[in-house]
Design a protein around this motif. Structure first.
Motif, PDB file in Angstrom:
ATOM      1  N   GLY A 299     -15.276 -41.752  15.549  1.00  0.00           N
ATOM      2  CA  GLY A 299     -15.289 -41.507  13.892  1.00  0.00           C
ATOM      3  C   GLY A 299     -16.560 -41.001  13.500  1.00  0.00           C
ATOM      4  N   GLU A 300     -17.690 -41.806  14.058  1.00  0.00           N
ATOM      5  CA  GLU A 300     -18.872 -41.525  13.776  1.00  0.00           C
ATOM      6  C   GLU A 300     -19.433 -40.274  14.176  1.00  0.00           C
ATOM      7  N   ILE A 301     -19.115 -39.886  15.460  1.00  0.00           N
ATOM      8  CA  ILE A 301     -19.645 -38.869  16.219  1.00  0.00           C
ATOM      9  C   ILE A 301     -18.783 -37.606  15.534  1.00  0.00           C
ATOM     10  N   PHE A 302     -17.615 -37.662  15.529  1.00  0.00           N
ATOM     11  CA  PHE A 302     -16.896 -36.454  15.160  1.00  0.00           C
ATOM     12  C   PHE A 302     -16.656 -36.420  13.711  1.00  0.00           C
ATOM     13  N   GLU A 303     -16.604 -37.294  13.010  1.00  0.00           N
ATOM     14  CA  GLU A 303     -16.243 -37.416  11.679  1.00  0.00           C
ATOM     15  C   GLU A 303     -15.006 -36.557  11.138  1.00  0.00           C
ATOM     16  N   ASP A 304     -15.121 -35.549  10.486  1.00  0.00           N
ATOM     17  CA  ASP A 304     -13.858 -34.806  10.283  1.00  0.00           C
ATOM     18  C   ASP A 304     -13.399 -33.906  11.252  1.00  0.00           C
ATOM     19  N   SER A 305     -13.798 -33.653  12.317  1.00  0.00           N
ATOM     20  CA  SER A 305     -13.417 -32.785  13.346  1.00  0.00           C
ATOM     21  C   SER A 305     -12.047 -33.180  13.716  1.00  0.00           C
ATOM     22  N   LEU A 306     -11.743 -34.408  13.773  1.00  0.00           N
ATOM     23  CA  LEU A 306     -10.532 -34.967  14.657  1.00  0.00           C
ATOM     24  C   LEU A 306      -9.514 -34.966  13.655  1.00  0.00           C
ATOM     25  N   VAL A 307      -8.349 -34.451  14.263  1.00  0.00           N
ATOM     26  CA  VAL A 307      -6.943 -34.367  13.305  1.00  0.00           C
ATOM     27  C   VAL A 307      -6.474 -35.958  13.178  1.00  0.00           C
ATOM     28  N   ALA A 308      -6.609 -36.664  14.102  1.00  0.00           N
ATOM     29  CA  ALA A 308      -6.329 -37.961  14.216  1.00  0.00           C
ATOM     30  C   ALA A 308      -6.732 -38.796  15.313  1.00  0.00           C
ATOM     31  N   CYS A 309      -7.058 -40.071  15.015  1.00  0.00           N
ATOM     32  CA  CYS A 309      -7.697 -41.011  16.087  1.00  0.00           C
ATOM     33  C   CYS A 309      -6.866 -42.174  15.916  1.00  0.00           C
TER      34      CYS A 309
END
Length: 230
Positions: A10-20
């Motif tokens: 979450g810290e590295i990709f922030e909003d780039s991920l659709v879900a985690c």
């Protein structure tokens, strides 16, 4: 360890991920098709992530999700739910894209695993190849193309790898017939292999349930066609 990885991603990709999310002791992230290559490069090159190995590339076909006789929200791994008197199949409707391509990654440096999931539409499902990031993607992507019809743009040799070169269709898709479309045999007169229409008939694969009310005993018999006596 899984919670720490979720926080780190979450810290590295922030909003780039659709879900985690974390499930079954492992972490799965969902990414969009447009962000796949950039995120995969970061997963491979970032020192805090270092997912050096691509273990496998798999595909999920959600065409019949929730429609199978065994796919119910009440089913468990403890037995045949169909044998219960109060069994009521629950039909679910899949609301998303038909295919999901899943990349299974391993970080040797940090001793942890990660799944990367990317959804694709049914019409000409295409993803960029990750071969330049992980060399092992070569055969994995060919398998996904052969068995599911997923196209990988930029792959230098996207040929069938499991089926024959003249094979028609993709046998792991849910709408591919279990008996196939053609059968292959060697013709002695022509001294070559020939393709012919399938000569066998479809068989029932779901066991037949016979309920005997005495002592509330439930018997599960073999399929009616082609099965052994149950």
């Amino acid at each position: 360890m899984s919670e720490a990885l979720v926080k780190q991603l979450g810290e590295i990709f922030e909003d780039s991920l659709v879900a985690c999310e974390k499930a079954h002791g492992e972490v799965t992230i969902e990414v969009s098709k447009d962000d796949l290559l950039e995120i995969c490069r970061t997963l491979h090159n970032h020192d805090e992530l270092a997912f050096e190995q691509l273990i496998d590339v798999t595909v999920v076909d959600y065409l019949t999700y929730g429609q199978d006789e065994w796919a119910t929200t009440e089913a468990t791994g403890a037995g045949f739910s169909r044998g219960r008197e109060d069994y009521h199949p629950v039909k679910q409707t899949w609301q998303r894209e038909r295919f999901a391509v899943v990349y299974h990654l391993l970080s040797i440096a940090h001793n942890r695993r990660l799944r990367v999931k990317c959804f694709l539409k049914e019409n000409r499902p295409t993803l960029p190849s990750v071969l330049d990031i992980w060399a092992s993607a070569n055969w994995y992507e060919r398998e996904a193309f052969d068995l599911f019809g997923i196209l990988f743009a930029g792959h230098p040799d996207l040929r069938r790898i499991m089926t024959d070169y003249g094979f028609v269709g993709h046998p792991f898709r849910k709408d591919f017939p279990l008996i196939g479309n053609v059968e292959l045999r060697f013709d002695a007169k022509q001294n070559r292999c020939v393709y012919e229409p399938v000569s066998i008939e479809p068989r029932v694969l779901v066991p037949r349930v016979i309920r005997k009310h005495k002592d509330e005993t439930v018997y599960v018999a073999a399929p009616e066609q082609g099965g052994r006596d149950g």
